[in-house]
Design a protein around this motif. Structure first.
Motif, PDB file in Angstrom:
ATOM      1  N   PHE A   4      44.491  37.588   6.765  1.00  0.00           N
ATOM      2  CA  PHE A   4      43.581  36.701   6.029  1.00  0.00           C
ATOM      3  C   PHE A   4      42.830  37.491   4.959  1.00  0.00           C
ATOM      4  O   PHE A   4      42.410  36.954   3.946  1.00  0.00           O
ATOM      5  N   HIS A  24      25.275  25.286   5.062  1.00  0.00           N
ATOM      6  CA  HIS A  24      26.428  26.178   5.239  1.00  0.00           C
ATOM      7  C   HIS A  24      27.596  25.337   5.758  1.00  0.00           C
ATOM      8  O   HIS A  24      27.844  25.265   6.956  1.00  0.00           O
ATOM      9  N   PHE A  25      28.231  24.628   4.869  1.00  0.00           N
ATOM     10  CA  PHE A  25      29.460  23.845   5.085  1.00  0.00           C
ATOM     11  C   PHE A  25      29.299  22.532   5.857  1.00  0.00           C
ATOM     12  O   PHE A  25      30.157  21.665   5.724  1.00  0.00           O
ATOM     13  N   TYR A  39      34.878  39.491   0.032  1.00  0.00           N
ATOM     14  CA  TYR A  39      35.823  39.843   1.090  1.00  0.00           C
ATOM     15  C   TYR A  39      37.065  40.569   0.573  1.00  0.00           C
ATOM     16  O   TYR A  39      37.516  41.534   1.161  1.00  0.00           O
ATOM     17  N   GLN A  88      28.702  27.816  13.443  1.00  0.00           N
ATOM     18  CA  GLN A  88      29.592  28.859  13.953  1.00  0.00           C
ATOM     19  C   GLN A  88      29.034  29.570  15.182  1.00  0.00           C
ATOM     20  O   GLN A  88      29.786  30.165  15.941  1.00  0.00           O
ATOM     21  N   ASN A 115      29.105  36.838  -1.640  1.00  0.00           N
ATOM     22  CA  ASN A 115      29.951  37.012  -0.462  1.00  0.00           C
ATOM     23  C   ASN A 115      31.255  37.605  -0.972  1.00  0.00           C
ATOM     24  O   ASN A 115      32.008  36.936  -1.688  1.00  0.00           O
ATOM     25  N   ARG A 145      40.254  27.668  11.449  1.00  0.00           N
ATOM     26  CA  ARG A 145      41.049  28.671  12.166  1.00  0.00           C
ATOM     27  C   ARG A 145      40.494  28.953  13.562  1.00  0.00           C
ATOM     28  O   ARG A 145      40.966  29.859  14.255  1.00  0.00           O
ATOM     29  N   GLU A 174      35.442  30.164  13.592  1.00  0.00           N
ATOM     30  CA  GLU A 174      35.882  30.393  12.215  1.00  0.00           C
ATOM     31  C   GLU A 174      36.546  29.135  11.634  1.00  0.00           C
ATOM     32  O   GLU A 174      37.696  29.125  11.232  1.00  0.00           O
ATOM     33  N   GLU A 176      27.325  38.327   2.333  1.00  0.00           N
ATOM     34  CA  GLU A 176      28.394  38.413   3.335  1.00  0.00           C
ATOM     35  C   GLU A 176      29.416  39.451   2.900  1.00  0.00           C
ATOM     36  O   GLU A 176      29.735  39.566   1.712  1.00  0.00           O
ATOM     37  N   PHE A 182      35.347  38.162  13.610  1.00  0.00           N
ATOM     38  CA  PHE A 182      34.607  38.881  12.577  1.00  0.00           C
ATOM     39  C   PHE A 182      33.421  39.677  13.121  1.00  0.00           C
ATOM     40  O   PHE A 182      32.675  40.264  12.341  1.00  0.00           O
TER      41      PHE A 182
HETATM   42  O1  IFM Z   1      33.038  32.539   8.430  1.00  0.00           O
HETATM   43  C1  IFM Z   1      33.025  32.425   7.059  1.00  0.00           C
HETATM   44  C2  IFM Z   1      31.675  31.965   6.571  1.00  0.00           C
HETATM   45  O2  IFM Z   1      31.293  30.758   7.150  1.00  0.00           O
HETATM   46  C3  IFM Z   1      31.681  31.792   5.069  1.00  0.00           C
HETATM   47  N1  IFM Z   1      32.198  32.960   4.406  1.00  0.00           N
HETATM   48  C4  IFM Z   1      33.436  33.528   4.893  1.00  0.00           C
HETATM   49  C5  IFM Z   1      33.344  33.742   6.388  1.00  0.00           C
HETATM   50  C6  IFM Z   1      34.637  34.393   6.920  1.00  0.00           C
HETATM   51  O3  IFM Z   1      35.764  33.595   6.653  1.00  0.00           O
END
Ligand code: IFM
Length: 445
Positions: free
Chosen positions: A314, A116-117, A282, A23, A280, A390, A387, A342, A396
């Motif tokens: 979102f 991380h992904f 949100y 990212q 994490n 998206r 992101e 997070e 962010f």
């Molecule tokens: O940007 C992502 C992150 O990679 C993983 N957690 C959620 C964030 C916001 O969508």
């Protein structure tokens, strides 16, 4: 005029931001996300991202240090470190060493995420986490990273949001998975089970190399409520979604059995292997029975129309979910240190972020006052970054980013967060200054 009320956080609290390699680094061309972008599955391409690989991590770390942050969570990119199955890139490791050293020199404690992904293309082409063969490969890679960074890093996140990786890839189809035919819940659970095995292998490897290490993973935890609590199908869907999304990984860590709505998988070797839990958080989902959504077992997650929404809807600003998440964690794993790895919101205008930040931190403080062992908070994120599917549509960052010029834009939340980090606390004066609209509800006195 009333004196300012101050809520204090424990001594030594970690205050920072979180980022992830793909990212922020840019030119990350050797992983499955790059290919996914090239194939046109994402709104935009990551391109230079925040140009951290080009060296701009330094100026961003200066920003973090100047605003009193004392910690930073970043991830290392497997595809750079092991570009081919039989090749290790020592210069990439050296660059990550420089980053970790640079943070330390600025008074910022680095926390490193190993996955991380993103997956290296060579791994992706052999079906990545779907195949148990990934486990010894992940362990080897982990050893390499820990040997290189152990001088600077003691906090390790093995895997970021395994539940989101599995769900967004195998169920929603938004993330790359090895082949189109490998979709669905069963494949998602296979990947999750292998991630648990990978976590266990990495946990032991890290401790073997660095006995004082603190090793955990980052769970994307989503509290959920039934849309109509009196309507049994909604309740059933809420429970199904809640356990499927939130509990598979944590259940294996507490019992050695990964529990899921589709069945249980025994992974006894992972039981108890975490030195802290990364959360994490949100938002909170409302769940409804929906015959039109068979892919997600007839449940639909959404936010109520009257929510305090982020720019693209979102995220809904639901601060008590932060407390609920920490309370769930403290109950599930008594005495286990908790770290908010997070929390943040997409908000280019910075009109919601200040109150989102203040309100969520008040909920963290509530948890601290219940004596839940919360050790730190990492805001997502330091600067706007790529992101995923998206693209650049969601911002962010505390700092904004002009993707064309790489210019950083200082949003007002920078100053609020700086005051919080400096004071190790949040005051009614800060809220009155940066988020006056919630002053009366947060500090009614
Ligand atoms: O940007 C992502 C992150 O990679 C993983 N957690 C959620 C964030 C916001 O969508």
């Amino acid at each position: 005029m009333p004196a300012s009320a101050v809520i204090h956080f424990p001594k030594g609290f970690l205050w920072g931001c979180a980022t992830a390699s793909h990212q922020v680094e840019g030119n990350n061309t050797n992983n499955n996300w790059y290919r996914w972008e090239q194939e046109g599955h994402t709104k935009h391409q990551s391109g230079l991202a925040c140009d951290w690989w080009g060296g701009r991590w330094k100026e961003d770390m200066d920003r973090a240090a100047e605003t009193f942050q004392n910690a930073h969570r970043f991830s290392v990119e497997w595809s750079r470190i092991q570009p081919l199955p039989d090749r290790w890139d020592e210069s990439a490791l050296e660059r990550y060493r420089a980053m970790a050293r640079g943070m330390t020199e600025r008074g910022i404690a680095p926390m490193v995420t190993l996955h991380h992904f993103t997956d290296p293309l060579w791994l992706y082409d052999q079906c990545g986490w779907e195949d148990e063969a990934v486990v010894p490969l992940f362990e080897k890679y982990t050893r390499k990273v820990v040997e290189a960074l152990k001088e600077y890093v003691t906090h390790w996140v093995t895997i970021n949001e395994p539940n989101i990786y599995a769900l967004s890839g195998y169920v929603a189809g938004d993330f790359p998975t090895c082949q189109a035919s490998h979709k669905g819940m069963a494949a998602a659970l296979r990947a999750l089970a292998n991630m648990l095995r990978g976590h266990a292998a990495a946990y032991h490897a890290i401790h073997q190399i660095q006995p004082e290490a603190r090793v955990g993973y980052a769970l994307h935890y989503r509290p959920m409520v039934a849309a109509r609590p009196w309507f049994p199908p909604d309740l059933l869907m809420r429970n199904l979604q809640y356990s499927g999304i939130n509990l598979a990984f944590p259940s294996a860590l507490s019992s050695g059995v990964m529990k899921s709505p589709l069945g249980n998988v025994k992974i006894p070797q992972v039981k108890g292997l975490q030195d802290y839990l990364g959360i994490n958080y949100y938002s909170v989902d409302t769940v409804k029975f929906d015959l039109g959504n068979p892919r997600e077992l007839f449940g639909r997650r959404y936010f109520p129309e009257d929510s305090d929404f982020s720019a693209t809807k979102f995220i809904a600003n639901i601060p008590h979910g932060m407390y609920d998440s920490l309370a769930w964690a403290a109950k599930t794993y008594p005495n286990l240190p908790l770290i908010i790895t997070e929390n943040g919101v997409e908000d280019p205008a910075d009109s919601l972020r200040p109150r989102y930040l203040a309100q969520h931190l008040q909920q963290v403080w509530r948890a601290v006052n219940f004596n839940f062992p919360v050790k730190g908070y990492y805001h997502w994120s330091l600067v706007d970054n790529f992101e995923w599917e998206r693209g650049w549509t969601q911002r962010f960052g505390l700092w904004g980013l002009d993707v064309e010029t790489q210019a950083r834009l200082r949003r007002p939340s920078v100053d609020l967060y700086a005051e919080i980090c400096r004071e190790n606390g949040l005051s009614s004066d800060m809220v009155a200054k940066y988020a006056p609209e919630v002053s009366a509800t947060m500090f009614p006195g």
